[in-house]
Design a protein around this motif. Structure first.
Motif, PDB file in Angstrom:
ATOM      1  N   ILE A   1     123.577 -46.809   5.329  1.00 44.45           N
ATOM      2  CA  ILE A   1     123.588 -45.366   5.030  1.00 44.45           C
ATOM      3  C   ILE A   1     124.144 -45.149   3.629  1.00 44.45           C
ATOM      4  N   TRP A   2     125.266 -45.799   3.333  1.00 44.28           N
ATOM      5  CA  TRP A   2     125.877 -45.617   2.019  1.00 44.28           C
ATOM      6  C   TRP A   2     124.974 -46.173   0.914  1.00 44.28           C
ATOM      7  N   LYS A   3     124.423 -47.338   1.138  1.00 44.86           N
ATOM      8  CA  LYS A   3     123.583 -47.999   0.146  1.00 44.86           C
ATOM      9  C   LYS A   3     122.329 -47.181  -0.187  1.00 44.86           C
ATOM     10  N   TYR A   4     121.725 -46.599   0.836  1.00 44.79           N
ATOM     11  CA  TYR A   4     120.459 -45.887   0.640  1.00 44.79           C
ATOM     12  C   TYR A   4     120.610 -44.370   0.715  1.00 44.79           C
ATOM     13  N   ARG A   5     121.816 -43.865   0.566  1.00 42.87           N
ATOM     14  CA  ARG A   5     122.076 -42.432   0.725  1.00 42.87           C
ATOM     15  C   ARG A   5     121.212 -41.559  -0.174  1.00 42.87           C
ATOM     16  N   GLU A   6     120.886 -42.049  -1.370  1.00 45.32           N
ATOM     17  CA  GLU A   6     120.082 -41.254  -2.299  1.00 45.32           C
ATOM     18  C   GLU A   6     118.642 -41.101  -1.820  1.00 45.32           C
ATOM     19  N   ASN A   7     118.199 -42.006  -0.956  1.00 48.74           N
ATOM     20  CA  ASN A   7     116.824 -41.951  -0.449  1.00 48.74           C
ATOM     21  C   ASN A   7     116.730 -41.334   0.941  1.00 48.74           C
ATOM     22  N   LEU A   8     117.880 -41.077   1.563  1.00 42.02           N
ATOM     23  CA  LEU A   8     117.886 -40.530   2.915  1.00 42.02           C
ATOM     24  C   LEU A   8     117.720 -39.020   2.904  1.00 42.02           C
ATOM     25  N   THR A   9     117.172 -38.518   3.992  1.00 36.74           N
ATOM     26  CA  THR A   9     117.072 -37.069   4.173  1.00 36.74           C
ATOM     27  C   THR A   9     118.022 -36.664   5.279  1.00 36.74           C
ATOM     28  N   HIS A  10     118.063 -35.410   5.571  1.00 39.79           N
ATOM     29  CA  HIS A  10     118.941 -34.905   6.630  1.00 39.79           C
ATOM     30  C   HIS A  10     118.155 -34.918   7.940  1.00 39.79           C
ATOM     31  N   PRO A  11     118.561 -35.768   8.906  1.00 38.92           N
ATOM     32  CA  PRO A  11     117.818 -35.823  10.177  1.00 38.92           C
ATOM     33  C   PRO A  11     118.054 -34.573  11.019  1.00 38.92           C
ATOM     34  N   ASP A  12     117.181 -34.355  11.997  1.00 36.78           N
ATOM     35  CA  ASP A  12     117.352 -33.225  12.916  1.00 36.78           C
ATOM     36  C   ASP A  12     118.676 -33.349  13.662  1.00 36.78           C
ATOM     37  N   SER A  13     119.036 -34.566  14.018  1.00 41.86           N
ATOM     38  CA  SER A  13     120.284 -34.813  14.731  1.00 41.86           C
ATOM     39  C   SER A  13     120.925 -36.070  14.145  1.00 41.86           C
ATOM     40  N   VAL A  14     122.081 -35.907  13.529  1.00 40.38           N
ATOM     41  CA  VAL A  14     122.795 -37.036  12.946  1.00 40.38           C
ATOM     42  C   VAL A  14     123.175 -38.028  14.039  1.00 40.38           C
ATOM     43  N   ARG A  15     123.623 -37.500  15.158  1.00 34.79           N
ATOM     44  CA  ARG A  15     124.033 -38.355  16.274  1.00 34.79           C
ATOM     45  C   ARG A  15     122.869 -39.214  16.755  1.00 34.79           C
ATOM     46  N   SER A  16     121.704 -38.612  16.922  1.00 35.17           N
ATOM     47  CA  SER A  16     120.526 -39.377  17.344  1.00 35.17           C
ATOM     48  C   SER A  16     120.160 -40.428  16.306  1.00 35.17           C
ATOM     49  N   TYR A  17     120.231 -40.047  15.048  1.00 32.83           N
ATOM     50  CA  TYR A  17     119.917 -40.980  13.962  1.00 32.83           C
ATOM     51  C   TYR A  17     120.823 -42.209  14.040  1.00 32.83           C
ATOM     52  N   LEU A  18     122.116 -41.977  14.278  1.00 27.90           N
ATOM     53  CA  LEU A  18     123.075 -43.082  14.347  1.00 27.90           C
ATOM     54  C   LEU A  18     122.810 -43.973  15.562  1.00 27.90           C
ATOM     55  N   PHE A  19     122.524 -43.365  16.722  1.00 23.29           N
ATOM     56  CA  PHE A  19     122.215 -44.146  17.920  1.00 23.29           C
ATOM     57  C   PHE A  19     120.943 -44.971  17.706  1.00 23.29           C
ATOM     58  N   ILE A  20     119.927 -44.365  17.121  1.00 22.33           N
ATOM     59  CA  ILE A  20     118.669 -45.068  16.859  1.00 22.33           C
ATOM     60  C   ILE A  20     118.911 -46.234  15.911  1.00 22.33           C
ATOM     61  N   SER A  21     119.658 -45.976  14.846  1.00 24.51           N
ATOM     62  CA  SER A  21     119.926 -47.015  13.855  1.00 24.51           C
ATOM     63  C   SER A  21     120.703 -48.174  14.467  1.00 24.51           C
ATOM     64  N   LEU A  22     121.717 -47.856  15.268  1.00 17.69           N
ATOM     65  CA  LEU A  22     122.508 -48.907  15.909  1.00 17.69           C
ATOM     66  C   LEU A  22     121.650 -49.690  16.891  1.00 17.69           C
ATOM     67  N   ARG A  23     120.880 -48.996  17.684  1.00 15.18           N
ATOM     68  CA  ARG A  23     120.015 -49.665  18.670  1.00 15.18           C
ATOM     69  C   ARG A  23     119.068 -50.629  17.972  1.00 15.18           C
ATOM     70  N   ARG A  24     118.442 -50.151  16.899  1.00  9.61           N
ATOM     71  CA  ARG A  24     117.504 -50.980  16.140  1.00  9.61           C
ATOM     72  C   ARG A  24     118.222 -52.202  15.548  1.00  9.61           C
ATOM     73  N   GLU A  25     119.390 -51.981  14.979  1.00 11.64           N
ATOM     74  CA  GLU A  25     120.174 -53.072  14.380  1.00 11.64           C
ATOM     75  C   GLU A  25     120.546 -54.116  15.447  1.00 11.64           C
ATOM     76  N   LEU A  26     121.025 -53.651  16.582  1.00 15.50           N
ATOM     77  CA  LEU A  26     121.428 -54.581  17.644  1.00 15.50           C
ATOM     78  C   LEU A  26     120.243 -55.331  18.236  1.00 15.50           C
ATOM     79  N   LEU A  27     119.150 -54.628  18.453  1.00  9.57           N
ATOM     80  CA  LEU A  27     117.977 -55.296  19.013  1.00  9.57           C
ATOM     81  C   LEU A  27     117.405 -56.301  18.024  1.00  9.57           C
ATOM     82  N   ASN A  28     117.470 -55.979  16.728  1.00  7.49           N
ATOM     83  CA  ASN A  28     117.026 -56.948  15.715  1.00  7.49           C
ATOM     84  C   ASN A  28     117.934 -58.169  15.708  1.00  7.49           C
ATOM     85  N   LYS A  29     119.252 -57.953  15.813  1.00  8.96           N
ATOM     86  CA  LYS A  29     120.201 -59.077  15.884  1.00  8.96           C
ATOM     87  C   LYS A  29     119.920 -59.917  17.126  1.00  8.96           C
ATOM     88  N   LYS A  30     119.741 -59.227  18.236  1.00 12.13           N
ATOM     89  CA  LYS A  30     119.500 -59.919  19.503  1.00 12.13           C
ATOM     90  C   LYS A  30     118.216 -60.736  19.407  1.00 12.13           C
TER      91      LYS A  30
END
Length: 190
Positions: A64-93
């Motif tokens: 988020i910090w690295k790409y903050r200049e390219n990010l937009t404001h999501p409809d739900s920040v909380r959902s964005y964070l859950f989605i991002s974490l889920r994707r990160e964990l599933l990729n790690k897994k």
């Protein structure tokens, strides 16, 4: 069922997100601190490894910090964070599985619902025998059903947020919740 109270308001997260996009490191720190517990609890249910979950949360915030200049404001920040974490964990897994099982060509997405049954007992005011029945019933749900029940009733997410996180249509979420609740009723009524 009662939902566990969320420790922050979506409007607080929106405000912090806007500041993060503007380059405010303090806002990033506040956002991290406000959401860490919920993200950790959810992440631990995907991969029950504390270190990997913490690393994944840090990686989400680093990105988020690295790409903050390219990010937009999501409809739900909380959902964005859950989605991002889920994707990160599933990729790690997935990466770990590929490394550990070179001959395994298929990746199965799982949600190991290690729900704290003590919390369910408190929420539902259950006696010891009822608690054992609930635990057994939850174990009989599919991984996807356990995940949707956890997110909907333990994290208090809306159907729209669930549909974004799980990458399913809203109607499919309704159907999944309905099936899970019916299965719980079936197993509890036995």
């Amino acid at each position: 069922m009662e939902c566990k109270k969320i420790k922050y308001q979506e409007s607080e997260l929106d405000s912090l997100w806007t500041k993060v996009l503007a380059g405010d490191k303090n806002a990033l720190s506040q956002l991290f601190n406000k959401t860490f517990d919920s993200l950790y609890n959810y992440g631990y249910r995907i991969i029950p490894d504390s270190e990997n979950v913490r690393d994944a949360i840090q990686e989400v915030y680093f990105q988020i910090w690295k790409y903050r200049e390219n990010l937009t404001h999501p409809d739900s920040v909380r959902s964005y964070l859950f989605i991002s974490l889920r994707r990160e964990l599933l990729n790690k897994k997935k990466s770990h599985q590929r490394r550990d099982l070179l001959n395994n060509k298929y990746y199965i997405e799982e949600f190991d619902a290690l729900i704290s049954y003590n919390n369910w007992d408190e929420i539902l005011n259950l006696e010891e025998e009822e608690s054992k029945e609930l635990k057994k019933s939850i174990e009989n749900l599919t991984p996807r059903q356990r995940e949707v029940i956890y997110l909907k009733y333990y994290e208090g997410l809306s159907t729209e947020e669930l549909s974004q996180i799980l990458q399913m249509r809203a109607q499919s979420i309704y159907n999944l919740v309905f099936e899970a609740i019916n299965n719980l009723r079936f197993f509890l009524d036995k």
